[in-house]
Design a protein around this motif. Structure first.
Motif, PDB file in Angstrom:
ATOM      1  N   ALA A 197       0.833  -1.201   0.000  1.00 32.19           N
ATOM      2  CA  ALA A 197       0.000   0.000   0.000  1.00 32.19           C
ATOM      3  C   ALA A 197       0.871   1.255   0.000  1.00 32.19           C
ATOM      4  O   ALA A 197       0.602   2.218  -0.729  1.00 32.19           O
ATOM      5  N   VAL A 198       1.916   1.268   0.823  1.00 32.35           N
ATOM      6  CA  VAL A 198       2.818   2.431   0.871  1.00 32.35           C
ATOM      7  C   VAL A 198       3.536   2.588  -0.465  1.00 32.35           C
ATOM      8  O   VAL A 198       3.670   3.706  -0.988  1.00 32.35           O
ATOM      9  N   SER A 199       3.995   1.497  -1.037  1.00 36.04           N
ATOM     10  CA  SER A 199       4.686   1.547  -2.323  1.00 36.04           C
ATOM     11  C   SER A 199       3.788   2.125  -3.406  1.00 36.04           C
ATOM     12  O   SER A 199       4.214   2.983  -4.196  1.00 36.04           O
ATOM     13  N   ASP A 200       2.548   1.677  -3.435  1.00 32.93           N
ATOM     14  CA  ASP A 200       1.601   2.187  -4.433  1.00 32.93           C
ATOM     15  C   ASP A 200       1.314   3.667  -4.212  1.00 32.93           C
ATOM     16  O   ASP A 200       1.197   4.447  -5.173  1.00 32.93           O
ATOM     17  N   ALA A 201       1.197   4.060  -2.944  1.00 30.74           N
ATOM     18  CA  ALA A 201       0.898   5.460  -2.637  1.00 30.74           C
ATOM     19  C   ALA A 201       2.011   6.383  -3.091  1.00 30.74           C
ATOM     20  O   ALA A 201       1.774   7.509  -3.552  1.00 30.74           O
ATOM     21  N   GLY A 228       8.627   3.227   4.388  1.00 31.97           N
ATOM     22  CA  GLY A 228       8.925   4.595   3.983  1.00 31.97           C
ATOM     23  C   GLY A 228       7.811   5.598   4.170  1.00 31.97           C
ATOM     24  O   GLY A 228       7.826   6.669   3.550  1.00 31.97           O
ATOM     25  N   CYS A 229       6.844   5.296   5.040  1.00 31.01           N
ATOM     26  CA  CYS A 229       5.784   6.275   5.274  1.00 31.01           C
ATOM     27  C   CYS A 229       6.341   7.428   6.123  1.00 31.01           C
ATOM     28  O   CYS A 229       7.411   7.312   6.730  1.00 31.01           O
ATOM     29  N   LYS A 250      10.100   5.033  17.882  1.00 31.37           N
ATOM     30  CA  LYS A 250      11.031   6.169  17.806  1.00 31.37           C
ATOM     31  C   LYS A 250      12.492   5.716  17.935  1.00 31.37           C
ATOM     32  O   LYS A 250      13.392   6.310  17.349  1.00 31.37           O
ATOM     33  N   GLU A 251      12.706   4.673  18.708  1.00 31.12           N
ATOM     34  CA  GLU A 251      14.068   4.169  18.865  1.00 31.12           C
ATOM     35  C   GLU A 251      14.631   3.692  17.536  1.00 31.12           C
ATOM     36  O   GLU A 251      15.803   3.912  17.213  1.00 31.12           O
ATOM     37  N   LYS A 252      13.783   3.041  16.740  1.00 29.39           N
ATOM     38  CA  LYS A 252      14.215   2.514  15.443  1.00 29.39           C
ATOM     39  C   LYS A 252      14.141   3.566  14.341  1.00 29.39           C
ATOM     40  O   LYS A 252      14.940   3.560  13.400  1.00 29.39           O
ATOM     41  N   PHE A 253      13.148   4.461  14.450  1.00 25.64           N
ATOM     42  CA  PHE A 253      12.924   5.475  13.415  1.00 25.64           C
ATOM     43  C   PHE A 253      12.725   6.837  14.092  1.00 25.64           C
ATOM     44  O   PHE A 253      11.604   7.331  14.225  1.00 25.64           O
ATOM     45  N   PRO A 254      13.801   7.479  14.513  1.00 25.86           N
ATOM     46  CA  PRO A 254      13.695   8.720  15.295  1.00 25.86           C
ATOM     47  C   PRO A 254      13.045   9.882  14.552  1.00 25.86           C
ATOM     48  O   PRO A 254      12.538  10.808  15.186  1.00 25.86           O
ATOM     49  N   ASN A 255      13.035   9.838  13.224  1.00 19.57           N
ATOM     50  CA  ASN A 255      12.472  10.953  12.453  1.00 19.57           C
ATOM     51  C   ASN A 255      11.021  10.745  12.031  1.00 19.57           C
ATOM     52  O   ASN A 255      10.426  11.626  11.409  1.00 19.57           O
ATOM     53  N   ILE A 256      10.457   9.587  12.356  1.00 20.98           N
ATOM     54  CA  ILE A 256       9.066   9.317  11.989  1.00 20.98           C
ATOM     55  C   ILE A 256       8.134  10.161  12.862  1.00 20.98           C
ATOM     56  O   ILE A 256       8.436  10.446  14.019  1.00 20.98           O
TER      57      ILE A 256
END
Length: 312
Positions: A197-201, A228-229, A250-256
């Motif tokens: 779904a993310v890839s298509d978006a 990659g959302c 947040k620990e794994k993806f601090p910028n999300i």
């Protein structure tokens, strides 16, 4: 009703002139449609009062934050009436009973616009008042980011409701389906997976449109972030589960960007204000809000309109 002792309402909203975000032609179109809906054919009451020049006082009869001035003005402009505001600003807090403005023109035209204009300003002010209370709650907690409304708005009335959120000092979230890509359970089930779904978006959203994924678990949030959302919504998490899950993501993806939503109200919002949560969204602001009471009274010599309590 909010009283002076209720310090959960911001007494003054220090926003720039939010009305500048509104397109004049759009407001004019809405005003015409609202007036046509309310008087589709004969104006029987207008026949009774005629066209002599009169003025009417707009009274704020319950405490709250004033919002909706541009729409109020647009309605009476269509009816060739003039609105003069007292020394009050959009987004300012007032106690009742306060004279807010004076409307002048042919009395038939004033009464044509009366109920439509009151409906708009009372609802817009109700939303702004509720929004300002939420803004103040999180401000006192020292929470660092945004409270947002949702797309659960009234059909045909979205612009007023979203505008009132801004006046109240909080975020509108996405305005419509074109504002941001939000992938919910039905999108994901139909696409086959979060990753797909993310890839298509991304194919249609490009670099300029954020993608948000509604997640029911930490595992789903990590999958969405990996795909990659830009935003993950931790939906219907308990406060404790939210804090744990947000910390893990947040620990794994601090910028999300992490959004909390589902079951959040004015009474429990403080439980969701966590250092790892960037946005809290709730629909109560545009669903089931309490309005602010206004009335419009034609001036009569020797009578103070503030002493007239009959609702029209």
């Amino acid at each position: 009703m909010t009283s002076k002792s209720d310090d959960t309402v911001l007494k003054s909203i220090h926003n720039p002139n939010i009305s500048h975000v509104l397109h004049p032609m759009t407001i004019r179109h809405l005003a015409r449609e609202w007036l046509k809906e309310d008087t589709p054919n004969f104006d029987y009451g207008g026949f009774v009062v005629g066209e002599k020049e009169e003025s009417a006082v707009l009274l704020m009869k319950s405490a709250g934050v004033l919002a909706g001035r541009p729409f109020f003005e647009a309605i009476f402009k269509e009816l060739e009436c003039n609105v003069v505001w007292e020394n009050v600003l959009e987004g300012s807090y007032h106690e009742p009973i306060k004279a807010i403005a004076t409307v002048s023109g042919k009395v038939r035209q004033i009464l044509l616009g009366e109920r439509v204009a009151l409906n708009i300003i009372s609802r817009a002010s109700g939303i702004a008042t509720a929004a300002s209370r939420l803004k103040n709650i999180v401000k006192k907690l020292g929470w660092h980011v945004e409270v947002a409304g949702t797309r659960k708005t009234t059909p045909g009335f979205r612009l007023v409701e979203k505008y009132a959120l801004l006046v109240g000092g909080i975020s509108t979230h996405r305005y419509d389906l074109s504002s941001m890509i939000m992938l919910k359970d039905n999108h994901i089930w139909t696409a086959g997976s979060i990753s797909q779904a993310v890839s298509d978006a991304k194919v249609v959203g490009g670099f300029s449109t954020k993608i948000e994924v509604e997640c029911r678990s930490v595992e789903e949030a990590i999958t969405a972030a990996t795909a990659g959302c830009d935003v993950v919504m931790l939906d219907n998490f308990s406060p404790q589960a939210l804090k744990q899950g947000a910390a893990e993501v947040k620990e794994k993806f601090p910028n999300i960007i992490i959004e909390a939503s589902g079951g959040i109200t004015e009474d429990n919002i403080s439980n969701y204000c966590d250092k790892n949560v960037d946005v809290i969204s709730l629909s109560r602001l545009t669903q089931g809000y309490e309005t602010v009471d206004f009335s419009l009274k034609v001036r009569k010599e020797g009578i103070d309109p503030r002493n007239l309590t009959v609702k029209l």
